[in-house]
Design a protein around this motif. Structure first.
Motif, PDB file in Angstrom:
ATOM      1  N   SER A 117       0.737  -1.448   0.070  1.00 48.76           N
ATOM      2  CA  SER A 117      -0.033   0.064   0.027  1.00 48.76           C
ATOM      3  C   SER A 117       0.932   1.422  -0.035  1.00 48.76           C
ATOM      4  CB  SER A 117      -0.891   0.058   1.223  1.00 48.76           C
ATOM      5  OG  SER A 117      -1.437   1.236   1.377  1.00 48.76           O
ATOM      6  N   SER A 118       0.415   2.115  -0.702  1.00 50.68           N
ATOM      7  CA  SER A 118       1.103   3.569  -0.742  1.00 50.68           C
ATOM      8  C   SER A 118       0.348   4.455   0.084  1.00 50.68           C
ATOM      9  CB  SER A 118       1.309   3.999  -2.307  1.00 50.68           C
ATOM     10  OG  SER A 118      -0.171   4.398  -2.857  1.00 50.68           O
ATOM     11  N   ASP A 119      -0.479   3.992   1.033  1.00 50.18           N
ATOM     12  CA  ASP A 119      -1.125   4.961   1.816  1.00 50.18           C
ATOM     13  C   ASP A 119      -0.061   5.609   3.048  1.00 50.18           C
ATOM     14  OD1 ASP A 119      -2.840   6.029   3.829  1.00 50.18           O
ATOM     15  OD2 ASP A 119      -4.407   4.915   3.521  1.00 50.18           O
ATOM     16  N   THR A 120       0.019   6.492   3.106  1.00 50.55           N
ATOM     17  CA  THR A 120       0.615   7.588   3.774  1.00 50.55           C
ATOM     18  C   THR A 120       0.281   7.752   5.115  1.00 50.55           C
ATOM     19  OG1 THR A 120       0.065   9.662   2.952  1.00 50.55           O
ATOM     20  CG2 THR A 120       1.982   8.540   1.979  1.00 50.55           C
ATOM     21  N   THR A 121      -1.208   7.644   5.398  1.00 52.96           N
ATOM     22  CA  THR A 121      -1.866   7.792   6.702  1.00 52.96           C
ATOM     23  C   THR A 121      -0.843   6.897   7.784  1.00 52.96           C
ATOM     24  OG1 THR A 121      -3.968   7.612   5.684  1.00 52.96           O
ATOM     25  CG2 THR A 121      -3.819   7.473   8.204  1.00 52.96           C
ATOM     26  N   SER A 122      -0.502   7.924   8.884  1.00 50.64           N
ATOM     27  CA  SER A 122       0.366   7.334   9.950  1.00 50.64           C
ATOM     28  C   SER A 122      -0.172   8.174  11.197  1.00 50.64           C
ATOM     29  CB  SER A 122       1.538   7.420   9.838  1.00 50.64           C
ATOM     30  OG  SER A 122       2.403   6.675  10.839  1.00 50.64           O
ATOM     31  N   PRO A 123      -0.798   7.583  12.249  1.00 53.93           N
ATOM     32  CA  PRO A 123      -0.844   6.287  12.660  1.00 53.93           C
ATOM     33  C   PRO A 123      -2.198   5.745  12.021  1.00 53.93           C
ATOM     34  CG  PRO A 123      -1.764   7.712  14.364  1.00 53.93           C
ATOM     35  CD  PRO A 123      -0.973   8.500  13.259  1.00 53.93           C
ATOM     36  N   ARG A 124      -2.276   4.468  11.654  1.00 54.93           N
ATOM     37  CA  ARG A 124      -3.497   3.906  11.242  1.00 54.93           C
ATOM     38  C   ARG A 124      -3.724   2.542  11.950  1.00 54.93           C
ATOM     39  NH1 ARG A 124      -4.190   1.333   4.897  1.00 54.93           N
ATOM     40  NH2 ARG A 124      -6.433   1.331   5.124  1.00 54.93           N
ATOM     41  N   TYR A 125      -5.165   2.125  12.137  1.00 49.11           N
ATOM     42  CA  TYR A 125      -5.529   1.097  12.912  1.00 49.11           C
ATOM     43  C   TYR A 125      -6.393   0.493  12.081  1.00 49.11           C
ATOM     44  CZ  TYR A 125      -7.490  -1.222  17.300  1.00 49.11           C
ATOM     45  OH  TYR A 125      -7.937  -2.333  18.247  1.00 49.11           O
ATOM     46  N   LEU A 126      -6.205  -0.739  11.633  1.00 43.24           N
ATOM     47  CA  LEU A 126      -7.086  -1.369  10.541  1.00 43.24           C
ATOM     48  C   LEU A 126      -7.059  -2.810  10.611  1.00 43.24           C
ATOM     49  CD1 LEU A 126      -5.187  -2.009   7.352  1.00 43.24           C
ATOM     50  CD2 LEU A 126      -4.134  -0.802   9.052  1.00 43.24           C
ATOM     51  N   SER A 127      -8.282  -3.443  10.195  1.00 40.78           N
ATOM     52  CA  SER A 127      -8.475  -4.821  10.221  1.00 40.78           C
ATOM     53  C   SER A 127      -8.009  -5.608   8.918  1.00 40.78           C
ATOM     54  CB  SER A 127      -9.798  -5.082  10.751  1.00 40.78           C
ATOM     55  OG  SER A 127      -9.983  -6.809  10.431  1.00 40.78           O
ATOM     56  N   LEU A 128      -7.399  -6.709   8.887  1.00 39.47           N
ATOM     57  CA  LEU A 128      -7.317  -7.217   7.470  1.00 39.47           C
ATOM     58  C   LEU A 128      -8.600  -7.748   6.959  1.00 39.47           C
ATOM     59  CD1 LEU A 128      -3.942  -9.434   8.171  1.00 39.47           C
ATOM     60  CD2 LEU A 128      -4.432  -7.180   7.041  1.00 39.47           C
ATOM     61  N   GLU A 129      -9.700  -7.584   7.877  1.00 37.76           N
ATOM     62  CA  GLU A 129     -11.104  -8.321   7.359  1.00 37.76           C
ATOM     63  C   GLU A 129     -11.850  -7.249   6.993  1.00 37.76           C
ATOM     64  OE1 GLU A 129     -12.266 -10.704  10.704  1.00 37.76           O
ATOM     65  OE2 GLU A 129     -11.253 -12.394   9.960  1.00 37.76           O
ATOM     66  N   GLY A 130     -11.394  -5.966   6.878  1.00 36.36           N
ATOM     67  CA  GLY A 130     -12.488  -4.854   6.532  1.00 36.36           C
ATOM     68  C   GLY A 130     -11.804  -3.363   6.830  1.00 36.36           C
ATOM     69  N   ALA A 131     -12.717  -2.498   7.170  1.00 33.53           N
ATOM     70  CA  ALA A 131     -12.214  -1.227   7.219  1.00 33.53           C
ATOM     71  C   ALA A 131     -11.188  -0.741   8.505  1.00 33.53           C
ATOM     72  CB  ALA A 131     -13.847  -0.447   7.341  1.00 33.53           C
ATOM     73  N   ASP A 132     -11.020   0.418   8.504  1.00 30.93           N
ATOM     74  CA  ASP A 132     -10.072   0.874   9.592  1.00 30.93           C
ATOM     75  C   ASP A 132     -10.964   0.743  10.738  1.00 30.93           C
ATOM     76  OD1 ASP A 132      -8.289   1.319   7.356  1.00 30.93           O
ATOM     77  OD2 ASP A 132      -7.973   3.464   8.431  1.00 30.93           O
ATOM     78  N   LEU A 133     -10.208   0.804  11.956  1.00 28.11           N
ATOM     79  CA  LEU A 133     -10.970   0.578  13.246  1.00 28.11           C
ATOM     80  C   LEU A 133     -10.804   1.916  14.034  1.00 28.11           C
ATOM     81  CD1 LEU A 133      -9.337  -2.995  14.155  1.00 28.11           C
ATOM     82  CD2 LEU A 133     -11.538  -2.434  13.268  1.00 28.11           C
ATOM     83  N   ARG A 134     -11.565   2.152  15.078  1.00 27.88           N
ATOM     84  CA  ARG A 134     -11.654   3.191  16.179  1.00 27.88           C
ATOM     85  C   ARG A 134     -10.660   2.765  17.073  1.00 27.88           C
ATOM     86  NH1 ARG A 134     -17.259   2.864  18.764  1.00 27.88           N
ATOM     87  NH2 ARG A 134     -16.741   0.449  18.469  1.00 27.88           N
ATOM     88  N   TRP A 135      -9.723   3.974  17.357  1.00 27.84           N
ATOM     89  CA  TRP A 135      -8.845   3.738  18.375  1.00 27.84           C
ATOM     90  C   TRP A 135      -9.272   3.551  20.055  1.00 27.84           C
ATOM     91  CZ3 TRP A 135      -3.926   2.757  17.056  1.00 27.84           C
ATOM     92  CH2 TRP A 135      -3.394   3.350  15.843  1.00 27.84           C
TER      93      TRP A 135
END
Length: 229
Positions: free
Chosen positions: A211-229
């Motif tokens: 991924s070229s996504d530059t978002t940092s920090p990022r919290y995500l699941s391999l099964e779907g969307a980004d997660l809430r911290w």
């Protein structure tokens, strides 16, 4: 073609072993951290260099020698532990300290030692293999109130997420830092309703490394969307 380098902890079995194998199949070079000689023998193959490294210990000369000063494209802090789920009166506080040592201090030790090599890679990424149970927002909302999970695991994964955030702020615009929930894995640490094989999760995680996504920090699941911290 430039061969990319990944350092993967907890590579003796489960997701770590599957990820090391899959990345090697995709022409990565992998330095795979394991804790025993037998695990090193079982995981060694073309593209995978096993190294004895317990994340509870200072980073070894053997690991640094295996990296050999090369740019590290991805540091995958996968090693982790939990503890049996018990009510407060039966919970040993030492289990929390042990979990924090592995799940939080472990990734910090590796990052401290390998940061110079991460900084020489073109788009370096630190992945802390986390859990959706580390989400303070989800826990406070009661999303997992009925799930039997230990104090040690929940607390240490929440602390690991804070480590990810803190690293991302300090290393902004230099190293991306992501917390990744791998999904319900069919491993020894997996829940009874787990349905994702380590191999399947490894494939998804390897795709994430592209991924070229530059978002940092990022919290995500391999099964779907980004997660809430």
């Amino acid at each position: 073609m430039i061969t990319r380098l990944a350092v993967v902890t907890g590579s003796s079995r489960g997701l770590g072993a599957a990820l090391a194998e899959h990345l090697a199949d995709r022409s990565w070079n992998v330095v795979a951290c394991v804790r025993t000689e037998s695990a090193a023998v079982s995981i060694k193959r073309a593209g995978v260099e096993p190294v004895l490294q317990d994340v509870r210990d200072p980073v070894s000369e053997a690991l640094l020698a295996a990296v050999h000063g090369r740019p590290i494209d991805a540091l995958i802090n996968n090693a982790g532990i939990g503890a049996p789920a018990r009510p407060l009166e039966d919970c040993d506080p030492q289990t929390i300290l042990d979990a924090v040592d592995v799940n939080v201090a472990g990734p910090m030790r590796l990052t401290q030692a390998l940061l110079p090599m991460l900084l020489t890679a073109p788009a370096p990424l630190i992945v802390n293999v986390s859990s959706r149970l580390g989400s303070l927002a989800a826990q406070a909302a009661g999303d997992f109130a009925g799930r039997r999970t230990s104090y040690a695991y929940r607390i240490s994964k929440a602390a690991q997420n804070m480590l990810t955030i803190t690293l991302a702020h300090e290393l902004a615009c230099r190293v991306r830092c992501w917390a990744v929930h791998p999904g319900g894995l069919t491993t020894a640490m997996g829940a009874s309703d787990a349905h994702t094989s380590p191999r399947e999760a490894a494939v998804r995680l390897s795709q994430l490394l592209d991924s070229s996504d530059t978002t940092s920090p990022r919290y995500l699941s391999l099964e779907g969307a980004d997660l809430r911290w």
